[in-house]
Enzyme design. Structure first.
Site, short mmCIF file in Angstrom:
data_model
loop_
_atom_site.label_atom_id
_atom_site.label_comp_id
_atom_site.label_asym_id
_atom_site.label_seq_id
_atom_site.Cartn_x
_atom_site.Cartn_y
_atom_site.Cartn_z
N GLU A 123 0.80 -1.23 0.00
CA GLU A 123 0.00 0.00 0.00
C GLU A 123 0.84 1.28 0.00
OE1 GLU A 123 -0.54 -2.65 1.83
OE2 GLU A 123 -2.47 -3.34 1.10
N HIS B 128 -11.88 -5.70 8.56
CA HIS B 128 -12.63 -5.54 7.32
C HIS B 128 -13.86 -4.67 7.59
CE1 HIS B 128 -10.37 -9.31 6.49
NE2 HIS B 128 -10.32 -8.84 5.26
C1 TPP Z 1 -1.91 -4.35 4.33
C2 TPP Z 1 -2.88 -5.30 3.76
N1 TPP Z 1 -3.23 -5.20 2.47
C3 TPP Z 1 -4.13 -6.04 1.92
C4 TPP Z 1 -4.71 -7.01 2.68
C5 TPP Z 1 -5.73 -7.94 2.05
N2 TPP Z 1 -5.15 -9.26 1.89
C6 TPP Z 1 -5.30 -10.19 2.85
S1 TPP Z 1 -4.44 -11.55 2.50
C7 TPP Z 1 -3.88 -10.97 1.04
C8 TPP Z 1 -2.99 -11.81 0.18
C9 TPP Z 1 -1.77 -12.25 0.91
O1 TPP Z 1 -1.13 -13.26 0.20
P1 TPP Z 1 0.12 -14.04 0.78
O2 TPP Z 1 1.01 -13.09 1.51
O3 TPP Z 1 0.70 -14.80 -0.33
O4 TPP Z 1 -0.47 -15.01 1.90
P2 TPP Z 1 -1.46 -16.26 1.70
O5 TPP Z 1 -2.84 -15.70 1.82
O6 TPP Z 1 -1.18 -16.88 0.41
O7 TPP Z 1 -1.19 -17.16 2.87
C10 TPP Z 1 -4.37 -9.69 0.84
C11 TPP Z 1 -4.12 -8.86 -0.35
C12 TPP Z 1 -4.34 -7.08 4.05
N3 TPP Z 1 -4.86 -7.98 4.88
N4 TPP Z 1 -3.44 -6.23 4.56
#
Ligand code: TPP
Ligand code: MG
Lengths: 361, 392
Positions: free
Chosen positions: A96, A166
């Site tokens: 972000e 959320h």
């Molecule tokens: C700062 C932030 N930005 C966006 C999100 C929304 N979000 C939650 S999980 C995710 C994807 C994360 O992917 P990864 O790090 O590969 O972990 P995985 O879910 O595959 O375990 C996103 C974009 C968040 N929780 N926090």
């Protein structure tokens, strides 16, 4: 990229001030030219329309953010990458602070950078960029540079079971920052017009979208390009006993409270602020001078919420006309809870109670 | 509009199971006898000599691995159903497919070592000694939950188990982990912190800030990148210029590990702990896979093919790998293993039934833990006068 400057939106004037409240919280958009066709759409589709128009009407506009190339979590950017290409509508990595910093730079080169932050809860890694870079770029460069083409869109607010990360409503943090605007629409039609105005406004704007309403709120939305003025509040419902001020999804809750209060003979005036900074003090002031009472309501915690600013300003301006202390019906001073969301939220009944105690003060 | 499928070949995810699974000796009854196994794949190393592929284990350990992973798998499948039945609200991210990471890591360390992770935290919690009842109660927001019903799926914690949770903001837990490691080093105890994050999170700036601090101060921190190849709907290559996450530390050494092989994970974690205590941070990239979608609102099939998912299940499943090893060594029969799985199903169902009996937290809990008890704020009713309470 062909030149595509046609169809720059016209400012539409709103005529609901003298109109009786029908149902929902829609408003009428009155246009100087003949009526354009409109369609019944929900809020995410209205946002989608606005983004289509923004990209179509200005070849120097870009839409980007996490997963937006795929349509985004809430489908607001569906179809944009197909239509305008991956050079103008693209996914960013999950970062972000980087997204917003990048957007400021892009905007500084006279582009319209429309950045999406997936949830308002995730805007905080970008807080520094917004507060220290975006908001002060024009001021500290003596007007040599600015990022007026920057618009940051983020879904905010409660959805019933979103839990801690959320559900939050972080608008007041940004209202403490001269140099940016904060805009929150209440309905599909408003969302489209206000988003187009925000994108085209020569100042950076943080645009919070009530995610509860993405699918739930449906109304007639003109299909063509129109803008609704920023920093102009709207009287949604006229009344004589008390003024209620709110924004976004909270307005429909307040509207329900107004209806209930009317059954008990209390006449409420309901105002949608729409732009939080710089806000339309005059409309609120005029209303409070008429009714003598004010209630502000928002989902964010009461302490330091934007309701506090409205209360203080109105107390300054209308002190002698006030017949009761300003009432604030807001989220509680706790983190946004998981199982206790109903206790936390400023519900219809809480508002109704506050209306009554204000009127009986 | 469907998300387009990764242009990488499905094969990328599927590596052969069989070649590496071999035994030096055949055993039957002695549960502590040693068996030597080799990791499925060699480790790929960055700036460091990799550990040996060959590992000794015992029938006991194999059975424990099987049993622990089967329990985790069952818990996640059950959570899926509970979510669909609306008994779990909020956002819920499941771990099935990645079990070998939790189990292998745990088997290499002690509970005095710390683990901190993101929101995909149920199974790490179990690994740290959490119970099924605490998990399900937390998932359903009940009093007996590990966070007293106040956290939900994304916020599991267990202080006695050295589990620092359970974090919702992508990337934010990693610098916290570095702080834990500093405290460990300062107290001169020979313990380390495993800070876990995803392939998506690997692109957050905080990660690099954390990495630099950890390296600068030689902290006993192990950064564990659980690379399940997707951050929500985004395939790793769409978001990362270099998806070789184990190399991303540049001056910090790294190891790429087959995260579907519990022995490889164990070996890597043991190696990393020793390294970190002596030399400071190291990155472990666990090549793993999540079977479920990102969260319960993601069917998980729009941005990847069904063939890709079933291919991983068939070729690389962490539980099946252990099942094969157990059978190959005549440690247990197929029926005995099935019975273990049945038993897991039973204890999971029992835990759910019990969790459902647990009451919701008392409404006053809405106000507790915001500040230290006694330092609370006041809540006011709508009139701001009559209804006024000092919060606990
Ligand atoms: C700062 C932030 N930005 C966006 C999100 C929304 N979000 C939650 S999980 C995710 C994807 C994360 O992917 P990864 O790090 O590969 O972990 P995985 O879910 O595959 O375990 C996103 C974009 C968040 N929780 N926090
Ligand atoms: Mg991932």
């Amino acid at each position: 990229m062909g030149s595509n400057f046609r169809r720059i939106g016209k400012l539409a004037s709103i005529s609901s001030k003298n109109q009786s409240w029908s149902r929902g919280f829609s408003s009428t958009v009155e246009r100087s030219d003949q009526l354009s066709p409109s369609k019944s759409v929900n809020l995410f589709s209205a946002i989608n329309q606005a983004l289509h128009i923004a990209l179509d009407s200005d070849p120097r506009s870009y839409v980007f953010g996490e997963d937006v190339g795929f349509g985004g979590v809430f489908r607001c950017t569906t179809g944009l990458a197909d239509r305008f290409g991956k050079q103008r509508v693209f996914n960013t990595p999950l970062c972000e602070q980087g997204i917003v910093g990048f957007a400021i730079g892009l905007a500084a080169m006279d582009n319209r950078a429309i950045a999406e932050i997936q949830f308002a809860d995730y805007i905080f890694p970008a807080f520094d960029q917004i507060v220290n870079e975006a908001a002060k770029f024009r001021y500290r460069s003596g007007n040599q540079f600015n990022c007026g083409g920057l618009t940051i869109r983020a879904p905010y607010g409660a959805v019933g079971h979103g839990g801690h990360y959320h559900s939050q409503s972080p608008e007041s943090f940004f209202c403490h920052v001269p140099g940016i605007k904060v805009v929150i629409p209440r309905s599909p039609q408003q969302a489209k017009g206000l988003l187009l105005s925000s994108i085209r406004d020569p100042n950076p704007v943080v645009f919070f979208e009530p995610k509860l309403l993405y699918r739930m709120a449906v109304e007639e939305v003109p299909e063509d390009d129109y803008m609704l003025p920023l920093s102009e509040a709207e009287v949604l419902r006229e009344g004589t006993d008390i003024t209620l001020v709110g924004w976004g999804a909270q307005l429909s809750i307040m509207e329900q409270a107004c209806v209930e209060a009317a059954k008990e003979g209390i006449s409420c005036e309901l105002i949608d602020l729409k732009t939080l900074i710089p806000w339309d003090k005059e409309t609120v002031e005029a209303s409070v001078k008429k009714t003598g009472r004010l209630l502000v309501s928002h989902e964010a915690p009461v302490t330091g919420g934007f309701g506090a600013e409205i209360s203080a300003s109105i107390a300054e301006r209308c002190f002698t006309r006030l017949e009761a202390p300003v009432a604030r019906v807001c989220g509680l001073d706790t983190p946004f809870p998981l199982v206790f969301e109903p206790f936390y939220l400023p519900t219809k009944n809480k508002i109704l109670d506050a209306i009554k105690s204000s009127v009986n003060y | 509009m469907a998300l387009s499928t990764s242009r990488r070949a499905i094969n990328q995810f599927i590596k052969p199971l069989s070649s590496s699974v071999y035994a030096t000796r055949r055993l039957t009854s002695d549960s502590t006898a040693t068996i030597t196994v080799e990791t499925s794949l060699p480790f790929t190393a960055h700036n460091i000599d990799p550990p040996s592929r060959s590992i000794t284990t015992s029938p006991n350990e194999l059975m424990t691995f099987f049993s622990d992973m089967a329990e985790m798998r069952r818990m996640e499948i059950a959570a899926d159903s509970l979510y669909k039945a609306k008994l779990i609200r909020g956002f819920c991210h499941l771990y099935d497919g990645q079990e070998a990471v939790a189990v292998g890591m745990e088997s290499a360390i002690t509970r005095k070592d710390c683990i901190i992770t993101a929101y995909r935290d149920h199974c790490i919690f179990l690994g740290r000694g959490g119970t099924l009842l605490e998990s399900f109660a937390e998932l359903m927001g009940r009093k007996e939950g590990c966070s007293r019903g106040k956290g939900g799926s994304m916020h599991f914690y267990k202080k006695e188990g050295g589990f620092y949770g359970g974090h919702g903001i992508v990337g934010a837990q990693v610098p916290l982990g570095i702080g834990l490691a500093f405290a460990q080093k300062y107290s001169k105890e020979e313990y380390v912190t495993f800070a876990m994050y995803g392939d998506g999170a690997a692109n957050q700036g905080q990660l690099f800030e954390a990495l630099n601090m950890a390296a600068l101060w030689d902290l006993p921190a192990i950064l564990v990148c659980e690379n399940n190849h997707y951050g929500m709907g985004t395939a790793e290559w769409r978001a990362a210029k270099s998806p070789a996450y184990y190399k991303r530390g540049d001056y910090v050494p790294g190891l790429k590990v087959d995260g579907m092989d519990v022995f490889a994970v164990k070996q890597a974690c043991k190696f990393a702990k020793e390294h970190a205590l002596k030399n400071g941070p190291i990155i472990l990239e666990m090549d793993t896979y999540r079977y479920h979608g990102h969260s319960m609102s993601d069917p998980g099939s729009t941005y990847r093919t069904r063939d890709e998912i079933s291919g991983v299940r068939q070729e690389r499943d962490p539980i099946e790998r252990i099942r094969k090893l157990i059978l190959a060594h005549d440690i247990a029969t197929e029926k005995e293993l099935k019975d273990i799985e049945k038993e897991k199903r039973k204890i999971v169902d029992e835990a759910i039934a019990k969790a459902k009996e647990s009451p919701m937290p008392d409404p006053s809990e809405l106000f507790t833990n915001v500040y230290v008890k006694g330092f609370g704020v006041e809540a006011c009713g709508a009139d701001r006068k009559e209804v006024r309470a000092t919060l606990p």
